[in-house]
Design a protein around this motif. Structure first.
Motif, PDB file in Angstrom:
ATOM      1  N   SER A 234      37.124 -66.287  52.195  1.00  0.00           N
ATOM      2  CA  SER A 234      38.470 -65.797  52.490  1.00  0.00           C
ATOM      3  C   SER A 234      39.345 -66.179  51.305  1.00  0.00           C
ATOM      4  CB  SER A 234      39.007 -66.414  53.777  1.00  0.00           C
ATOM      5  OG  SER A 234      39.218 -67.796  53.592  1.00  0.00           O
ATOM      6  N   TRP A 235      40.604 -65.732  51.280  1.00  0.00           N
ATOM      7  CA  TRP A 235      41.431 -65.981  50.097  1.00  0.00           C
ATOM      8  C   TRP A 235      41.568 -67.469  49.809  1.00  0.00           C
ATOM      9  CZ3 TRP A 235      45.618 -69.063  50.650  1.00  0.00           C
ATOM     10  CH2 TRP A 235      46.227 -69.138  51.914  1.00  0.00           C
ATOM     11  N   GLY A 236      41.550 -68.293  50.855  1.00  0.00           N
ATOM     12  CA  GLY A 236      41.737 -69.727  50.662  1.00  0.00           C
ATOM     13  C   GLY A 236      40.434 -70.500  50.608  1.00  0.00           C
TER      14      GLY A 236
ATOM     15  N   ILE B 131      48.378 -54.733  56.872  1.00  0.00           N
ATOM     16  CA  ILE B 131      47.205 -54.437  56.044  1.00  0.00           C
ATOM     17  C   ILE B 131      47.330 -55.308  54.794  1.00  0.00           C
ATOM     18  CG2 ILE B 131      47.002 -52.076  56.951  1.00  0.00           C
ATOM     19  CD1 ILE B 131      48.278 -52.683  53.412  1.00  0.00           C
ATOM     20  N   ALA B 132      46.246 -55.543  54.090  1.00  0.00           N
ATOM     21  CA  ALA B 132      46.317 -56.392  52.901  1.00  0.00           C
ATOM     22  C   ALA B 132      45.107 -56.139  52.006  1.00  0.00           C
ATOM     23  CB  ALA B 132      46.358 -57.871  53.304  1.00  0.00           C
ATOM     24  N   ILE B 133      45.293 -56.345  50.708  1.00  0.00           N
ATOM     25  CA  ILE B 133      44.192 -56.047  49.769  1.00  0.00           C
ATOM     26  C   ILE B 133      42.967 -56.916  50.033  1.00  0.00           C
ATOM     27  CG2 ILE B 133      45.594 -55.039  47.924  1.00  0.00           C
ATOM     28  CD1 ILE B 133      45.431 -57.809  46.478  1.00  0.00           C
ATOM     29  N   ASN B 134      43.164 -58.152  50.447  1.00  0.00           N
ATOM     30  CA  ASN B 134      41.987 -58.997  50.699  1.00  0.00           C
ATOM     31  C   ASN B 134      41.217 -58.493  51.913  1.00  0.00           C
ATOM     32  OD1 ASN B 134      44.378 -59.902  52.053  1.00  0.00           O
ATOM     33  ND2 ASN B 134      43.336 -61.771  52.675  1.00  0.00           N
ATOM     34  N   TRP B 135      41.930 -57.955  52.888  1.00  0.00           N
ATOM     35  CA  TRP B 135      41.230 -57.409  54.058  1.00  0.00           C
ATOM     36  C   TRP B 135      40.548 -56.098  53.681  1.00  0.00           C
ATOM     37  CZ3 TRP B 135      46.285 -58.331  57.306  1.00  0.00           C
ATOM     38  CH2 TRP B 135      46.498 -59.720  57.375  1.00  0.00           C
ATOM     39  N   SER B 136      41.206 -55.286  52.877  1.00  0.00           N
ATOM     40  CA  SER B 136      40.569 -54.055  52.390  1.00  0.00           C
ATOM     41  C   SER B 136      39.337 -54.385  51.564  1.00  0.00           C
ATOM     42  CB  SER B 136      41.542 -53.255  51.516  1.00  0.00           C
ATOM     43  OG  SER B 136      42.627 -52.786  52.285  1.00  0.00           O
TER      44      SER B 136
ATOM     45  N   TYR C 188      50.263 -53.565  45.146  1.00  0.00           N
ATOM     46  CA  TYR C 188      51.054 -54.294  46.144  1.00  0.00           C
ATOM     47  C   TYR C 188      50.059 -55.089  46.995  1.00  0.00           C
ATOM     48  CZ  TYR C 188      54.950 -51.216  44.936  1.00  0.00           C
ATOM     49  OH  TYR C 188      55.939 -50.551  44.271  1.00  0.00           O
ATOM     50  N   ASP C 189      50.437 -56.290  47.344  1.00  0.00           N
ATOM     51  CA  ASP C 189      49.513 -57.182  48.042  1.00  0.00           C
ATOM     52  C   ASP C 189      49.095 -56.681  49.408  1.00  0.00           C
ATOM     53  OD1 ASP C 189      48.147 -59.817  48.355  1.00  0.00           O
ATOM     54  OD2 ASP C 189      49.596 -60.056  49.982  1.00  0.00           O
ATOM     55  N   ALA C 190      50.071 -56.119  50.140  1.00  0.00           N
ATOM     56  CA  ALA C 190      49.812 -55.927  51.566  1.00  0.00           C
ATOM     57  C   ALA C 190      50.872 -54.972  52.103  1.00  0.00           C
ATOM     58  CB  ALA C 190      49.865 -57.287  52.268  1.00  0.00           C
ATOM     59  N   GLY C 191      51.434 -55.313  53.284  1.00  0.00           N
ATOM     60  CA  GLY C 191      52.557 -54.547  53.796  1.00  0.00           C
ATOM     61  C   GLY C 191      53.810 -54.804  52.972  1.00  0.00           C
TER      62      GLY C 191
ATOM     63  N   LYS D 183      53.213 -59.249  44.383  1.00  0.00           N
ATOM     64  CA  LYS D 183      51.892 -59.298  43.756  1.00  0.00           C
ATOM     65  C   LYS D 183      51.517 -60.777  43.589  1.00  0.00           C
ATOM     66  CE  LYS D 183      53.118 -56.720  39.997  1.00  0.00           C
ATOM     67  NZ  LYS D 183      53.138 -55.683  38.909  1.00  0.00           N
ATOM     68  N   TYR D 184      50.380 -61.159  44.162  1.00  0.00           N
ATOM     69  CA  TYR D 184      49.988 -62.570  44.222  1.00  0.00           C
ATOM     70  C   TYR D 184      48.641 -62.746  43.526  1.00  0.00           C
ATOM     71  CZ  TYR D 184      53.215 -62.284  48.307  1.00  0.00           C
ATOM     72  OH  TYR D 184      54.271 -62.046  49.163  1.00  0.00           O
ATOM     73  N   ILE D 185      48.581 -63.709  42.600  1.00  0.00           N
ATOM     74  CA  ILE D 185      47.342 -63.880  41.826  1.00  0.00           C
ATOM     75  C   ILE D 185      46.175 -64.367  42.695  1.00  0.00           C
ATOM     76  CG2 ILE D 185      46.233 -65.318  40.054  1.00  0.00           C
ATOM     77  CD1 ILE D 185      47.685 -62.990  38.839  1.00  0.00           C
TER      78      ILE D 185
HETATM   79  O1  9MR Z   1      46.446 -63.642  54.878  1.00  0.00           O
HETATM   80  C1  9MR Z   1      47.422 -64.647  55.071  1.00  0.00           C
HETATM   81  C2  9MR Z   1      47.089 -65.453  56.308  1.00  0.00           C
HETATM   82  O2  9MR Z   1      45.876 -66.139  56.114  1.00  0.00           O
HETATM   83  C3  9MR Z   1      48.212 -66.395  56.652  1.00  0.00           C
HETATM   84  O3  9MR Z   1      47.940 -67.005  57.883  1.00  0.00           O
HETATM   85  C4  9MR Z   1      49.524 -65.637  56.709  1.00  0.00           C
HETATM   86  C5  9MR Z   1      50.718 -66.516  57.028  1.00  0.00           C
HETATM   87  O4  9MR Z   1      50.972 -67.403  56.010  1.00  0.00           O
HETATM   88  O5  9MR Z   1      49.764 -64.981  55.478  1.00  0.00           O
HETATM   89  C6  9MR Z   1      48.806 -64.019  55.166  1.00  0.00           C
HETATM   90  O6  9MR Z   1      49.092 -63.455  53.936  1.00  0.00           O
HETATM   91  C7  9MR Z   1      50.235 -62.605  53.832  1.00  0.00           C
HETATM   92  C8  9MR Z   1      50.952 -63.013  52.555  1.00  0.00           C
HETATM   93  O7  9MR Z   1      51.440 -64.328  52.700  1.00  0.00           O
HETATM   94  C9  9MR Z   1      52.068 -62.073  52.178  1.00  0.00           C
HETATM   95  N1  9MR Z   1      51.589 -60.718  52.123  1.00  0.00           N
HETATM   96  C10 9MR Z   1      50.998 -60.300  53.362  1.00  0.00           C
HETATM   97  C11 9MR Z   1      49.811 -61.151  53.709  1.00  0.00           C
HETATM   98  C12 9MR Z   1      49.103 -60.645  54.944  1.00  0.00           C
HETATM   99  O8  9MR Z   1      49.806 -60.866  56.128  1.00  0.00           O
END
Ligand code: 9MR
Ligand code: 9MR
Length: 578
Positions: A381-383, A556-561, A174-177, A181-183
Motif C-alpha cells: 500500500s502507499w504506506g 477514487i485515487a491513483i494508488n487504488w487505480s 491529479y492524485d485522486a478526487g 500531486k503527492y510524491i
Molecule cells: O489513501 C489514504 C488513506 O490511507 C488515508 O486513511 C486517508 C486519510 O488520511 O487518506 C487517503 O489519501 C487521500 C489523500 O490524503 C488525499 N488525496 C485523496 C486520497 C484518497 O482519499
C-alpha cells in the motif's frame, strides 16, 4: 415456500416464520473467462435450486443446487453460494433463483476492457494538457493546472531556493478526487504498475488504450508512467537531491473545474519517504525505459541519476518524516491537504535499495536492503512498500548469485506463508473469496489496498510456486470487486450493471457529463465512515455510500487505480493458464 409470498407474523418479538427478505443474486458483472471458476452468492436467503438460461435463446443450459451456506460473525446476513463453473461456453446468461436473477457473461478476454480502462483512467487524471475528444470522447476538457508558477513553501526553503521563490513543476496526474500531486503516492502507484509490467512485458507491448502516445514504439503503460515521472523529476531540489513531499494548495479546492481553481500552489517540505519512493520508482523506470530511447532520449540515464541522488539524500536525512501538524505549528500558510505521513521509512529504504541494487549491482544498496528487509509479508500500500521490494527480488526471470538466492528464498517463504494464510478457508467463506471475510477488511481504500493487492500478491505466489489455488483465489477477489459482494456494486466506474455514479472526484463532479469518468475503482466499504455521509448500513461490508461527499468510501485515487491496473492486467495475461 416462496419467500416473496411468505407472510410474517411477529408474535411478542418472535418471528413466526422466516423474514421475507429481498433475495438478491451477487456475481461478477463484468465477465468470466470460459475456464474460470464461476460462483454467485444469494444474499440474505436460502434457495433450493438455481438455473442458468441463455439470454439469446431462452434455453436452460445449466441447473444446480447450492454448494454451501455461510455467514460472518460480524454480520447477521446469511449467504448461499452457487457454483456454475461447469458452464464454459461463451455467451450471455441469466442466473435464476426463486425470487431473483442476475445477468452475466462468459467470454475470452473477459477482463481486457477493464484492464485497458483502468490504465486509461490515468490519462483522465493528467493535469497539464488538454484531454482531447479523440481520446476522451464526451469527457474531453481543457488543460488543467499548468503548475508553471509554483511557490516554495517556507518549509521547503533551502540554501538556493528561498521561501516565496517560484518554480515550474508541470505535468503529472491529479492524485485522486482532489487536485494535488503527492510524491509518495505517485512513486508507489508507478512502482506497483511497473512491477507488474516487468512480469508481463509481452502483454503490455500489445495493449492499445488510445492515448496521444499510442502511435509511438513505447508500450502505452510506460508512456502513461512517463507523464507522471517527468513531473516527479521537477520535484527534486537541484541543490541537494532532496524531493518535495507534495505540490499542493494550502486547503482542498471546492468541487470546481480545474480551470476555475485560483489558489496558489506550493511545494512543501522535503521528506525521506518522498525521496525513497521517488528513488525506487525512477530506478525501476530507468531500467524499463532503456529499450525506448528513441521515444524518450536520455530519460533512462536521467532517471537513474535522479534516483541515486534522492537515495543519497535519504541516507543523510533518515528522520525527515513528513509531519503535517508540526509543520503547521512552524510555518505559514498552514497546509491541510493529504498528508501521506509515515512513522517509519524502513520499508521505503528496503524498496529503494532493492531497486537500485537490481539496476546498478552496487553492493551498498544490497547491504541496505538486507538491513531493512521485512520479517513478514503483507499486501503493498502507499504506506507499506516493502512488498514492492520483495517483488524485485522475486522476479521469476531474475538471475541471482548464491547469497542473493538465499536472501530471495527467505523473502519468498514470507510471501508464501502470507499466501497460505490468505487463501485458508476462502472456498467456504460467505463471498467465496479470501478478501471480504474479515471485519478488518473494510477500511479507507480497502478494495484496492486489500482486495486487489492481496490478489496481486497471490499472483506472485502462483508464479513462484505453480500452485493454482493461489491463482484461483486471485480471480475470486476480482469477482468480489466486480459485484459478488455485500452491496451488489461493481465498484469500478462505467463497468457492470450497478456501479458508482457519484464518486468523490472533482473532475467527474465538476464536468457537465452525468456519467463519471470511467475505469476508476472507488475506495469501497469503510467501517470508519469518517466523512459523515449518509451510509445505508453500519455493517462493515455495507459501509459504502455512492454519494459525492463520501470521501471515506467513494473517492477514487491513483494508488487504488494502480492496484486495479496491476490485478486486471495480470489476470488477463494469465487467463490462458486457467
Ligand atoms: O489513501 C489514504 C488513506 O490511507 C488515508 O486513511 C486517508 C486519510 O488520511 O487518506 C487517503 O489519501 C487521500 C489523500 O490524503 C488525499 N488525496 C485523496 C486520497 C484518497 O482519499
Ligand atoms: O476532497 C478531499 C479528499 O480528496 C480527501 O481524501 C479527504 C480527506 O482528507 O478530504 C476531502 O476534503 C474534504 C475535507 O477534508 C473536509 N471538508 C470537505 C472536503 C470535501 O469537499
Amino acid at each position: 415456500m416462496n419467500k416473496m409470498l411468505c407472510l410474517c407474523l411477529t408474535l411478542g418479538g418472535f418471528s413466526a416464520c422466516s423474514q421475507p427478505e429481498a433475495v438478491d443474486v451477487r456475481l461478477n458483472q463484468v465477465g468470466y473467462y470460459p475456464r474460470q471458476e464461476k460462483v454467485a452468492v444469494v444474499d440474505g436467503g436460502r434457495v433450493d435450486r438455481f438455473t442458468v438460461v441463455d439470454v439469446a435463446t431462452g434455453t436452460e443450459v445449466f441447473s444446480g443446487t447450492p454448494a454451501y451456506t455461510a455467514f460472518n460473525s460480524w454480520s447477521p446476513k446469511e449467504r448461499t453460494v452457487l457454483d456454475f463453473s461447469g458452464l464454459q461456453t461463451p455467451g450471455k446468461y441469466l442466473l435464476k433463483i426463486d425470487g431473483g436473477e442476475a445477468e452475466f457473461e462468459v467470454k475470452d478476454g473477459a477482463l481486457s476492457p477493464l484492464a485497458d480502462a483502468a490504465l486509461k483512467s490515468f490519462y483522465y487524471q493528467r493535469t497539464g494538457m488538454p484531454i482531447e475528444a479523440q481520446y476522451a470522447g464526451m469527457w474531453s476538457r481543457p488543460a488543467g493546472h499548468p503548475d508553471t508558477h509554483v511557490m516554495i513553501h517556507p518549509s521547503a526553503a533551502g540554501p538556493v531556493r528561498k521561501a516565496g521563490d517560484i518554480i515550474s513543476s508541470p505535468k503529472g496526474w491529479y492524485d485522486a478526487g482532489d487536485y494535488n500531486k503527492y510524491i509518495v503516492n505517485s512513486g508507489y502507484s508507478i512502482g506497483l504498475m511497473q512491477a507488474v509490467y516487468r512480469l508481463f512485458p509481452d502483454y503490455f507491448a500489445k495493449q492499445d488504450i488510445n492515448i496521444p502516445e499510442s502511435g509511438n514504439r513505447t508500450p502505452d503503460l510506460l508512456d502513461e508512467m512517463h507523464y507522471n515521472l517527468s513531473w516527479m523529476l521537477t520535484m527534486q531540489d537541484p541543490a541537494d537531491g532532496g524531493v518535495y513531499h507534495k505540490l499542493t494548495t494550502p486547503s482542498f479546492e471546492a468541487f470546481i473545474k480545474p480551470t476555475e481553481c485560483k489558489q496558489q500552489r506550493y511545494v512543501v517540505q522535503k521528506s525521506v519517504t518522498a525521496a525513497l519512493d521517488f528513488a525506487a520508482s525512477l530506478a525501476q523506470a530507468s531500467q524499463l525505459f532503456v529499450a525506448y530511447e528513441e521515444d524518450y532520449p536520455g530519460f533512462a540515464r536521467q532517471a537513474l541519476e535522479a534516483a541515486r541522488r534522492a537515495y543519497d539524500w535519504a541516507v543523510t536525512h533518515p528522520d525527515a518524516l513528513y509531519k503535517q501538524e508540526e509543520l503547521n505549528r512552524q510555518y505559514d500558510p498552514d497546509v491541510s491537504t493529504g498528508a501521506y505521513g509515515d512513522r517509519s521509512a524502513r520499508d521505503e529504504f528496503f524498496w529503494a535499495a532493492s531497486e537500485l541494487y537490481y539496476v546498478t549491482g552496487d553492493r551498498k544498496y544490497r547491504d541496505k536492503a538486507v538491513e531493512c528487509a521485512p520479517d513478514a509479508y503483507s499486501a503493498p500500500s502507499w504506506g507499506s512498500t516493502s512488498p514492492l521490494g520483495c517483488f524485485v527480488w522475486l522476479l521469476p526471470a531474475r538471475k541471482l548469485d548464491e547469497a542473493d538466492r538465499a536472501f530471495a528464498d527467505r523473502l519468498e517463504s514470507l510471501l508464501l506463508a502470507y499466501a497460505d494464510q490468505s487463501v485458508k478457508g476462502a472456498d467456504q467463506s460467505a463471498f467465496h473469496a479470501p478478501y471480504g471475510d474479515e471485519e478488518r477488511d473494510f477500511f479507507w481504500g480497502c478494495l484496492s489496498e486489500q482486495g486487489a493487492n492481496q490478489a496481486t500478491s497471490l499472483v506472485y505466489a502462483y508464479l513462484l510456486s505453480g500452485n493454482k489455488d493461489y491463482l484461483a483465489n486471485a480471480y475470486r477477489n476480482m469477482d468480489y470487486i466486480l459485484g459478488r459482494n455485500a452491496t451488489g456494486y461493481c465498484y469500478v466506474t462505467g463497468f457492470g450493471s450497478k456501479s458508482p455514479m457519484h464518486p468523490h472526484h472533482r473532475l467527474s463532479a465538476a464536468d457537465d457529463v452525468a456519467e463519471p469518468l470511467p475505469g476508476f475503482l472507488v475506495g469501497g466499504p469503510n467501517a470508519g465512515q469518517q466523512d459523515g455521509a449518509a451510509y445505508p448500513s453500519s455493517l462493515p461490508d455495507e459501509s459504502y455510500a455512492d454519494e459525492v461527499n463520501s470521501y471515506a468510501s467513494n473517492e477514487i485515487a491513483i494508488n487504488w487505480s494502480a492496484g486495479l491496473v496491476a490485478l486486471s492486467s495480470a489476470l488477463d495475461a494469465l487467463s490462458g493458464q486457467l
